[in-house]
Scaffold this motif. Sequence first.
Motif, PDB file in Angstrom:
ATOM      1  N   LYS A 185      21.700   8.357  -0.420  1.00  0.00           N
ATOM      2  CA  LYS A 185      20.740   8.355  -1.530  1.00  0.00           C
ATOM      3  C   LYS A 185      19.327   8.077  -1.008  1.00  0.00           C
ATOM      4  CE  LYS A 185      23.941   7.299  -5.312  1.00  0.00           C
ATOM      5  NZ  LYS A 185      24.298   6.443  -6.449  1.00  0.00           N
ATOM      6  N   CYS A 186      19.217   7.120  -0.087  1.00  0.00           N
ATOM      7  CA  CYS A 186      17.886   6.784   0.448  1.00  0.00           C
ATOM      8  C   CYS A 186      17.302   7.960   1.238  1.00  0.00           C
ATOM      9  CB  CYS A 186      17.973   5.528   1.312  1.00  0.00           C
ATOM     10  SG  CYS A 186      18.230   4.048   0.305  1.00  0.00           S
ATOM     11  N   ASP A 187      18.144   8.663   1.996  1.00  0.00           N
ATOM     12  CA  ASP A 187      17.649   9.826   2.756  1.00  0.00           C
ATOM     13  C   ASP A 187      17.147  10.912   1.805  1.00  0.00           C
ATOM     14  OD1 ASP A 187      18.207   8.574   5.093  1.00  0.00           O
ATOM     15  OD2 ASP A 187      20.069   9.658   5.496  1.00  0.00           O
ATOM     16  N   TRP A 188      17.855  11.087   0.697  1.00  0.00           N
ATOM     17  CA  TRP A 188      17.420  12.089  -0.296  1.00  0.00           C
ATOM     18  C   TRP A 188      16.062  11.692  -0.902  1.00  0.00           C
ATOM     19  CZ3 TRP A 188      16.495  11.899  -5.628  1.00  0.00           C
ATOM     20  CH2 TRP A 188      16.298  13.152  -6.237  1.00  0.00           C
ATOM     21  N   LEU A 189      15.886  10.390  -1.142  1.00  0.00           N
ATOM     22  CA  LEU A 189      14.623   9.930  -1.749  1.00  0.00           C
ATOM     23  C   LEU A 189      13.432  10.228  -0.835  1.00  0.00           C
ATOM     24  CD1 LEU A 189      15.709   6.479  -3.259  1.00  0.00           C
ATOM     25  CD2 LEU A 189      15.136   8.551  -4.522  1.00  0.00           C
ATOM     26  N   THR A 190      13.568   9.911   0.452  1.00  0.00           N
ATOM     27  CA  THR A 190      12.426  10.119   1.361  1.00  0.00           C
ATOM     28  C   THR A 190      12.350  11.564   1.845  1.00  0.00           C
ATOM     29  OG1 THR A 190      13.804   9.290   3.155  1.00  0.00           O
ATOM     30  CG2 THR A 190      12.247   7.742   2.184  1.00  0.00           C
ATOM     31  N   GLY A 191      13.425  12.340   1.633  1.00  0.00           N
ATOM     32  CA  GLY A 191      13.404  13.754   1.990  1.00  0.00           C
ATOM     33  C   GLY A 191      13.009  14.594   0.792  1.00  0.00           C
ATOM     34  N   GLU A 192      14.019  15.084   0.094  1.00  0.00           N
ATOM     35  CA  GLU A 192      13.775  16.034  -0.991  1.00  0.00           C
ATOM     36  C   GLU A 192      12.886  15.509  -2.122  1.00  0.00           C
ATOM     37  OE1 GLU A 192      16.578  18.976  -3.550  1.00  0.00           O
ATOM     38  OE2 GLU A 192      17.390  18.073  -1.741  1.00  0.00           O
ATOM     39  N   ALA A 193      13.055  14.211  -2.458  1.00  0.00           N
ATOM     40  CA  ALA A 193      12.291  13.686  -3.602  1.00  0.00           C
ATOM     41  C   ALA A 193      10.858  13.297  -3.219  1.00  0.00           C
ATOM     42  CB  ALA A 193      13.023  12.491  -4.203  1.00  0.00           C
ATOM     43  N   GLY A 194      10.560  13.203  -1.926  1.00  0.00           N
ATOM     44  CA  GLY A 194       9.172  12.976  -1.492  1.00  0.00           C
ATOM     45  C   GLY A 194       8.683  11.545  -1.608  1.00  0.00           C
ATOM     46  N   PHE A 195       9.611  10.557  -1.733  1.00  0.00           N
ATOM     47  CA  PHE A 195       9.178   9.153  -1.790  1.00  0.00           C
ATOM     48  C   PHE A 195       8.610   8.749  -0.422  1.00  0.00           C
ATOM     49  CE2 PHE A 195      11.853   7.124  -5.449  1.00  0.00           C
ATOM     50  CZ  PHE A 195      11.712   8.252  -6.230  1.00  0.00           C
ATOM     51  N   ASP A 196       7.767   7.711  -0.443  1.00  0.00           N
ATOM     52  CA  ASP A 196       7.172   7.235   0.809  1.00  0.00           C
ATOM     53  C   ASP A 196       8.072   6.262   1.544  1.00  0.00           C
ATOM     54  OD1 ASP A 196       4.332   8.410   0.557  1.00  0.00           O
ATOM     55  OD2 ASP A 196       4.725   7.515  -1.406  1.00  0.00           O
ATOM     56  N   GLY A 197       9.016   5.665   0.846  1.00  0.00           N
ATOM     57  CA  GLY A 197       9.941   4.734   1.487  1.00  0.00           C
ATOM     58  C   GLY A 197      11.145   4.510   0.595  1.00  0.00           C
ATOM     59  N   ALA A 198      12.252   4.067   1.194  1.00  0.00           N
ATOM     60  CA  ALA A 198      13.460   3.785   0.409  1.00  0.00           C
ATOM     61  C   ALA A 198      14.165   2.583   1.001  1.00  0.00           C
ATOM     62  CB  ALA A 198      14.378   4.997   0.401  1.00  0.00           C
ATOM     63  N   ILE A 199      14.758   1.781   0.129  1.00  0.00           N
ATOM     64  CA  ILE A 199      15.471   0.567   0.553  1.00  0.00           C
ATOM     65  C   ILE A 199      16.914   0.677   0.067  1.00  0.00           C
ATOM     66  CG2 ILE A 199      15.579  -1.948   0.321  1.00  0.00           C
ATOM     67  CD1 ILE A 199      12.508  -1.815  -0.380  1.00  0.00           C
ATOM     68  N   ASP A 200      17.853   0.541   1.004  1.00  0.00           N
ATOM     69  CA  ASP A 200      19.281   0.589   0.671  1.00  0.00           C
ATOM     70  C   ASP A 200      19.721  -0.833   0.327  1.00  0.00           C
ATOM     71  OD1 ASP A 200      21.997   0.627   0.637  1.00  0.00           O
ATOM     72  OD2 ASP A 200      22.249   1.429   2.668  1.00  0.00           O
ATOM     73  N   TYR A 201      19.801  -1.125  -0.989  1.00  0.00           N
ATOM     74  CA  TYR A 201      20.042  -2.527  -1.379  1.00  0.00           C
ATOM     75  C   TYR A 201      21.446  -2.995  -1.020  1.00  0.00           C
ATOM     76  CZ  TYR A 201      22.848  -1.276  -5.539  1.00  0.00           C
ATOM     77  OH  TYR A 201      23.832  -0.808  -6.382  1.00  0.00           O
ATOM     78  N   LYS A 202      22.329  -2.047  -0.705  1.00  0.00           N
ATOM     79  CA  LYS A 202      23.695  -2.460  -0.359  1.00  0.00           C
ATOM     80  C   LYS A 202      23.791  -2.888   1.117  1.00  0.00           C
ATOM     81  CE  LYS A 202      26.154   0.028  -3.969  1.00  0.00           C
ATOM     82  NZ  LYS A 202      26.944   1.193  -4.353  1.00  0.00           N
ATOM     83  N   ASN A 203      22.832  -2.460   1.928  1.00  0.00           N
ATOM     84  CA  ASN A 203      22.921  -2.740   3.371  1.00  0.00           C
ATOM     85  C   ASN A 203      21.664  -3.347   3.967  1.00  0.00           C
ATOM     86  OD1 ASN A 203      25.609  -1.553   3.999  1.00  0.00           O
ATOM     87  ND2 ASN A 203      24.627   0.249   3.078  1.00  0.00           N
ATOM     88  N   GLU A 204      20.628  -3.587   3.152  1.00  0.00           N
ATOM     89  CA  GLU A 204      19.380  -4.139   3.706  1.00  0.00           C
ATOM     90  C   GLU A 204      19.004  -5.421   2.974  1.00  0.00           C
ATOM     91  OE1 GLU A 204      15.884  -1.559   4.436  1.00  0.00           O
ATOM     92  OE2 GLU A 204      17.182   0.091   3.835  1.00  0.00           O
ATOM     93  N   ASP A 205      18.128  -6.209   3.608  1.00  0.00           N
ATOM     94  CA  ASP A 205      17.541  -7.384   2.966  1.00  0.00           C
ATOM     95  C   ASP A 205      16.386  -6.855   2.088  1.00  0.00           C
ATOM     96  OD1 ASP A 205      15.813  -9.492   2.348  1.00  0.00           O
ATOM     97  OD2 ASP A 205      16.252 -10.560   4.210  1.00  0.00           O
TER      98      ASP A 205
END
Length: 341
Positions: A185-205
């Motif tokens: 999901k995070c890769d899709w956000l910063t790729g296709e959706a054009g977001f500047d950053g994404a945080i994976d809340y299941k695996n990151e602080d």
Amino acid sequence: MAELKNRRWLLAARPQGIIKESDFKWTEAPVAPLKDGQVLMRNLAFSFDPTQRGWMSMDTYIPAIPLGQPMRAGAVGQIVESKRNGFAKGDLVQGLLGWEDYTTSEAEGTFGIQKLAPGTDPLMALSLLGTTGLTAYFGTISVGQVKAGDTFVVSGAAGATGSVAGMIAKVKGCRVIGIAGGRAKCDWLTGEAGFDGAIDYKNEDVGAALSKLCPKGIDVYFDNVGGEILDLALARISNGARVVLCGAISQYNEAQGVAARPPRNYFNLIFHGARMEGFLVFHFARQYPQAIAELAKWHSEGKVKNKLDLQLGLENAPKTIIRLFTGANFGKQLLKIGDPQ
Ligand SMILES: NC(=O)c1ccc[n+]([C@@H]2O[C@H](COP(=O)([O-])OP(=O)(O)OC[C@H]3O[C@@H](n4cnc5c(N)ncnc54)[C@H](OP(=O)(O)O)[C@@H]3O)[C@@H](O)[C@H]2O)c1
């Protein structure tokens, strides 16, 4: 008209914790003859929305679904018979219908049925140009008051509402950070959706990642999840920030509902002269036509994508609603049971 058989999912139990398939009961019965003032619709596609968990449990902004009645859902149908002025066989309609092949309706207005223009794509009407797209639009623009240069953070970012909110914020010139569950999901956000950053809340602080990605603080936080993530965002707001309360899905399965975990860092609103505001999309109903036109334009220009998660078959409705609460859905969760004729 020959007798029609109706397959239906009835609400069998008020959910305890996460929704279970056993909360619904499958039945089959003939469609009752139509009375004056009623229309009969063949249902084509259903929207799946976290708010349905509330409708199954208690009175909210609409009354709870009575036990033993068909499960209620936003849906598009096509009229097969009409005894009501203004509605004719073949018309496409949208409204709160039931998880069933055929729905009989006499209601009109916000919670009744509305006609769709001939040729409307039912899936589009239930996604980008329907409730979730409109929620993203008004939450971002009217409540969030986004402006160019803002740092915009959205949770539930790979979902129907969150993904569109983030893409609208990009159109408006914001720096956009999404919070979502899982790498894909995070890769899709910063790729296709054009977001500047994404945080994976299941695996990151999440707190550390927000501090790193938003060094000057968060100007607009669009909250779809509530709970711990809302607190972490509130701890990092900038002066004059806007916190948009759209939903709190992390709390919907708790015994005390959305009151289960009140926000802890709300005092930061005082320190930063910031604003936290809730809204229901229906509050903006008068402005829907202008918003739909703008969303359709951005979509045709490729600026706002409409990611769909399409399941098939009425028999799969209970399994499909559960997907929202496990994060299995990726984009707008829909289920199709027929095509317009
Ligand atoms: N105010 C309004 O008028 C209005 C209208 C429509 C929707 N809403 C609200 O908007 C939010 C999003 O709704 P939607 O229809 O667009 O659904 P959605 O985001 O497409 O689907 C729900 C998503 O929530 C995430 N999620 C589930 N459990 C979670 C948890 N415990 N913690 C964090 N994330 C969790 C999952 O994504 P992950 O994989 O990222 O966990 C899941 O994909 C909901 O809170 C809904 O109630 C409000």
